[in-house]
Design a protein around this motif. Structure first.
Motif, PDB file in Angstrom:
ATOM      1  N   THR A   1       6.291 -45.106 -21.861  1.00 60.09           N
ATOM      2  CA  THR A   1       7.005 -44.812 -23.103  1.00 60.09           C
ATOM      3  C   THR A   1       7.653 -46.059 -23.690  1.00 60.09           C
ATOM      4  O   THR A   1       8.295 -45.986 -24.733  1.00 60.09           O
ATOM      5  CB  THR A   1       8.115 -43.767 -22.854  1.00 60.09           C
ATOM      6  OG1 THR A   1       9.127 -44.335 -22.006  1.00 60.09           O
ATOM      7  CG2 THR A   1       7.555 -42.513 -22.212  1.00 60.09           C
TER       8      THR A   1
ATOM      9  N   ARG B   1      10.045 -46.349 -19.678  1.00 60.42           N
ATOM     10  CA  ARG B   1       9.733 -45.925 -18.316  1.00 60.42           C
ATOM     11  C   ARG B   1       8.253 -45.597 -18.190  1.00 60.42           C
ATOM     12  O   ARG B   1       7.562 -45.350 -19.168  1.00 60.42           O
ATOM     13  CB  ARG B   1      10.548 -44.675 -17.937  1.00 60.42           C
ATOM     14  CG  ARG B   1      12.044 -44.885 -17.897  1.00 60.42           C
ATOM     15  CD  ARG B   1      12.744 -43.620 -17.381  1.00 60.42           C
ATOM     16  NE  ARG B   1      14.178 -43.808 -17.301  1.00 60.42           N
ATOM     17  CZ  ARG B   1      15.025 -43.561 -18.290  1.00 60.42           C
ATOM     18  NH1 ARG B   1      14.567 -43.089 -19.439  1.00 60.42           N
ATOM     19  NH2 ARG B   1      16.310 -43.744 -18.133  1.00 60.42           N
ATOM     20  N   TRP B   2       7.804 -45.583 -16.924  1.00 57.08           N
ATOM     21  CA  TRP B   2       6.468 -45.110 -16.588  1.00 57.08           C
ATOM     22  C   TRP B   2       6.573 -43.667 -16.112  1.00 57.08           C
ATOM     23  O   TRP B   2       7.489 -43.300 -15.377  1.00 57.08           O
ATOM     24  CB  TRP B   2       5.861 -45.946 -15.469  1.00 57.08           C
ATOM     25  CG  TRP B   2       5.274 -47.256 -15.886  1.00 57.08           C
ATOM     26  CD1 TRP B   2       5.833 -48.494 -15.731  1.00 57.08           C
ATOM     27  CD2 TRP B   2       4.010 -47.466 -16.521  1.00 57.08           C
ATOM     28  NE1 TRP B   2       4.998 -49.454 -16.235  1.00 57.08           N
ATOM     29  CE2 TRP B   2       3.873 -48.858 -16.720  1.00 57.08           C
ATOM     30  CE3 TRP B   2       2.983 -46.614 -16.934  1.00 57.08           C
ATOM     31  CZ2 TRP B   2       2.754 -49.415 -17.317  1.00 57.08           C
ATOM     32  CZ3 TRP B   2       1.866 -47.170 -17.535  1.00 57.08           C
ATOM     33  CH2 TRP B   2       1.759 -48.561 -17.710  1.00 57.08           C
ATOM     34  N   TYR B   3       5.600 -42.851 -16.513  1.00 54.03           N
ATOM     35  CA  TYR B   3       5.496 -41.472 -16.044  1.00 54.03           C
ATOM     36  C   TYR B   3       4.093 -41.231 -15.505  1.00 54.03           C
ATOM     37  O   TYR B   3       3.117 -41.796 -16.002  1.00 54.03           O
ATOM     38  CB  TYR B   3       5.761 -40.474 -17.180  1.00 54.03           C
ATOM     39  CG  TYR B   3       7.200 -40.443 -17.641  1.00 54.03           C
ATOM     40  CD1 TYR B   3       8.096 -39.490 -17.149  1.00 54.03           C
ATOM     41  CD2 TYR B   3       7.669 -41.356 -18.583  1.00 54.03           C
ATOM     42  CE1 TYR B   3       9.414 -39.457 -17.580  1.00 54.03           C
ATOM     43  CE2 TYR B   3       8.985 -41.334 -19.016  1.00 54.03           C
ATOM     44  CZ  TYR B   3       9.848 -40.380 -18.512  1.00 54.03           C
ATOM     45  OH  TYR B   3      11.159 -40.351 -18.940  1.00 54.03           O
TER      46      TYR B   3
ATOM     47  N   THR C   1       5.093 -33.689 -14.711  1.00 56.15           N
ATOM     48  CA  THR C   1       5.288 -35.102 -15.013  1.00 56.15           C
ATOM     49  C   THR C   1       6.309 -35.663 -14.039  1.00 56.15           C
ATOM     50  O   THR C   1       7.287 -34.979 -13.702  1.00 56.15           O
ATOM     51  CB  THR C   1       5.789 -35.315 -16.455  1.00 56.15           C
ATOM     52  OG1 THR C   1       7.040 -34.643 -16.633  1.00 56.15           O
ATOM     53  CG2 THR C   1       4.779 -34.793 -17.463  1.00 56.15           C
TER      54      THR C   1
ATOM     55  N   ARG D   1       8.680 -39.173 -13.088  1.00 57.03           N
ATOM     56  CA  ARG D   1       9.147 -40.518 -13.383  1.00 57.03           C
ATOM     57  C   ARG D   1       8.775 -41.422 -12.218  1.00 57.03           C
ATOM     58  O   ARG D   1       9.154 -41.175 -11.076  1.00 57.03           O
ATOM     59  CB  ARG D   1      10.665 -40.523 -13.594  1.00 57.03           C
ATOM     60  CG  ARG D   1      11.067 -40.311 -15.042  1.00 57.03           C
ATOM     61  CD  ARG D   1      12.546 -40.352 -15.256  1.00 57.03           C
ATOM     62  NE  ARG D   1      13.209 -41.522 -14.686  1.00 57.03           N
ATOM     63  CZ  ARG D   1      14.486 -41.805 -14.866  1.00 57.03           C
ATOM     64  NH1 ARG D   1      15.232 -41.004 -15.623  1.00 57.03           N
ATOM     65  NH2 ARG D   1      15.015 -42.884 -14.324  1.00 57.03           N
TER      66      ARG D   1
ATOM     67  N   LEU E   1       3.163 -35.203 -21.983  1.00 56.36           N
ATOM     68  CA  LEU E   1       4.452 -35.806 -21.656  1.00 56.36           C
ATOM     69  C   LEU E   1       5.447 -35.590 -22.785  1.00 56.36           C
ATOM     70  O   LEU E   1       6.616 -35.249 -22.541  1.00 56.36           O
ATOM     71  CB  LEU E   1       4.281 -37.298 -21.380  1.00 56.36           C
ATOM     72  CG  LEU E   1       5.565 -38.090 -21.131  1.00 56.36           C
ATOM     73  CD1 LEU E   1       6.275 -37.595 -19.887  1.00 56.36           C
ATOM     74  CD2 LEU E   1       5.272 -39.585 -21.013  1.00 56.36           C
TER      75      LEU E   1
ATOM     76  N   MET F   1       8.924 -33.595 -22.315  1.00 58.50           N
ATOM     77  CA  MET F   1      10.232 -34.199 -22.542  1.00 58.50           C
ATOM     78  C   MET F   1      11.034 -33.402 -23.568  1.00 58.50           C
ATOM     79  O   MET F   1      12.252 -33.265 -23.456  1.00 58.50           O
ATOM     80  CB  MET F   1      10.058 -35.651 -23.009  1.00 58.50           C
ATOM     81  CG  MET F   1       9.464 -36.562 -21.953  1.00 58.50           C
ATOM     82  SD  MET F   1       9.119 -38.230 -22.546  1.00 58.50           S
ATOM     83  CE  MET F   1      10.772 -38.872 -22.716  1.00 58.50           C
TER      84      MET F   1
END
Length: 328
Positions: free
Chosen positions: A181, A184-186, A199, A201, A229, A233
């Motif tokens: 994003t 962060r990586w998901y 999903t 983190r 995602l 969210m």
């Protein structure tokens, strides 16, 4: 059957650069040739300096391993180290623009790096501190490369996971995609124990382990991991709608904003409008819109309009009150 030997060798090399063992029968099916031809092609790659390791068994298997020297890629040692360090730094902090493709490239590169170069990469990274923006948590590049490898190899993944409330659990999942994003990586994956899509983190993942067990990918319910995602969210946090008009073509804006913020629609050849929703703080969204580097007008919500006005005034006062002059 493929008769284009150079093209087939490149396709074989691309498959072998995925960090997994390929059964001879699967390679034969992927390439559309006989197993005997696969064996001959592997021998050709070895003659070119690529360290392909074969395993015994009913089906046999092949894997590209680290050799005593860099295989003959279009990279020298210094270039390989520079690329590996750059990819590690970007991947570890979810820098915007460093997406899953870059993580896959890092996984392939580190797989074939000789130990002397791998040591140089680790030493250089340990001696430097990257300057990053946002509050994204740092991630070990090895975590991302393990995940990328299991995605490419369609391999079940196990790991320990710490939820937002601190609860810890062990997960057994079918990895689908990594999504960045910009903060962060998901990991988007199918959770086998919970029998549903989830999903995760990546900065809350510990001890990722590639099991070696293969799986057949399921159909993503939303069509894409990024869209899943985004919807996930939105369900977990309070969101608001926003609308912005940019004094630039839609293509220009789309290339400078993360896709999960929405798709700008053309107003005419020189302007476009973005109407979407987000759960991000208005302060962050205001700064992110300003980074697009063109004039824009915020229409809603009122909170975003007001903050952009305050931010603009603050920046104007910052320059007006400065008595310093530029010097060469």
């Amino acid at each position: 059957m493929s008769t284009d030997t150079p093209a087939r060798l490149l396709q074989l090399l691309s498959l072998l650069q995925t960090p997994r063992e390929w059964p001879g029968g699967e390679l034969s099916e992927r390439l559309g040739v006989s197993r005997r031809t696969v064996r001959r092609d592997v021998d050709r790659l070895r003659e070119l300096g690529y360290p392909v390791q074969a395993t015994m068994g009913a089906d046999g298997g092949y894997r590209l391993v680290a050799g005593k020297a860099m295989p003959p890629l279009v990279l020298d040692d210094e270039e390989a180290v520079a690329i590996a360090v750059g990819l590690r730094a970007g991947a570890g902090h979810a820098v915007e623009g460093v997406d899953e493709a870059s993580v896959r490239a890092l996984a392939k590169l580190e797989q074939v790096l000789p130990s002397r170069l791998r040591h140089r990469v680790s030493t250089l990274q340990a001696a430097t501190t990257p300057l990053t923006s946002g509050d994204g948590a740092s991630i070990a590049p090895e975590t991302l490369t393990v995940m990328a490898s299991t995605i490419a190899g369609r391999e079940l993944l196990r790991f320990a996971y710490r939820a937002k409330d601190g609860a810890e659990s062990r997960r057994r999942i079918e990895p689908y995609r990594l999504v960045s994003t910009g903060l962060r990586w998901y990991l988007v994956a199918y959770d086998l124990d919970r029998e549903d899509w989830r999903t995760f983190r990546v900065d809350r993942v510990a001890d990722p382990f590639a099991t070696g067990a293969r799986f057949t990918p399921r159909e993503m319910p939303t069509g894409s991991a990024a869209e899943y995602l985004r919807q996930s969210m939105q369900r977990r946090q309070e969101t608001y709608e926003f609308a912005v008009t940019f004094a630039a073509p839609a293509e220009f804006i789309a290339a400078r904003l993360p896709g999960w913020l929405g798709v700008p629609e053309p107003v005419d050849d020189r302007s476009c409008r973005l109407r979407s929703s987000t759960g991000d703080a208005v302060e962050w969204l205001a700064v992110r819109l300003a980074m697009v580097d063109c004039d824009f007008t915020v229409h809603e919500p009122v909170e975003l309009v007001e903050y952009v006005r305050q931010l603009g005034g603050r920046l104007s006062r910052a320059t007006a009150s400065s008595g310093a002059t530029a010097s060469s």
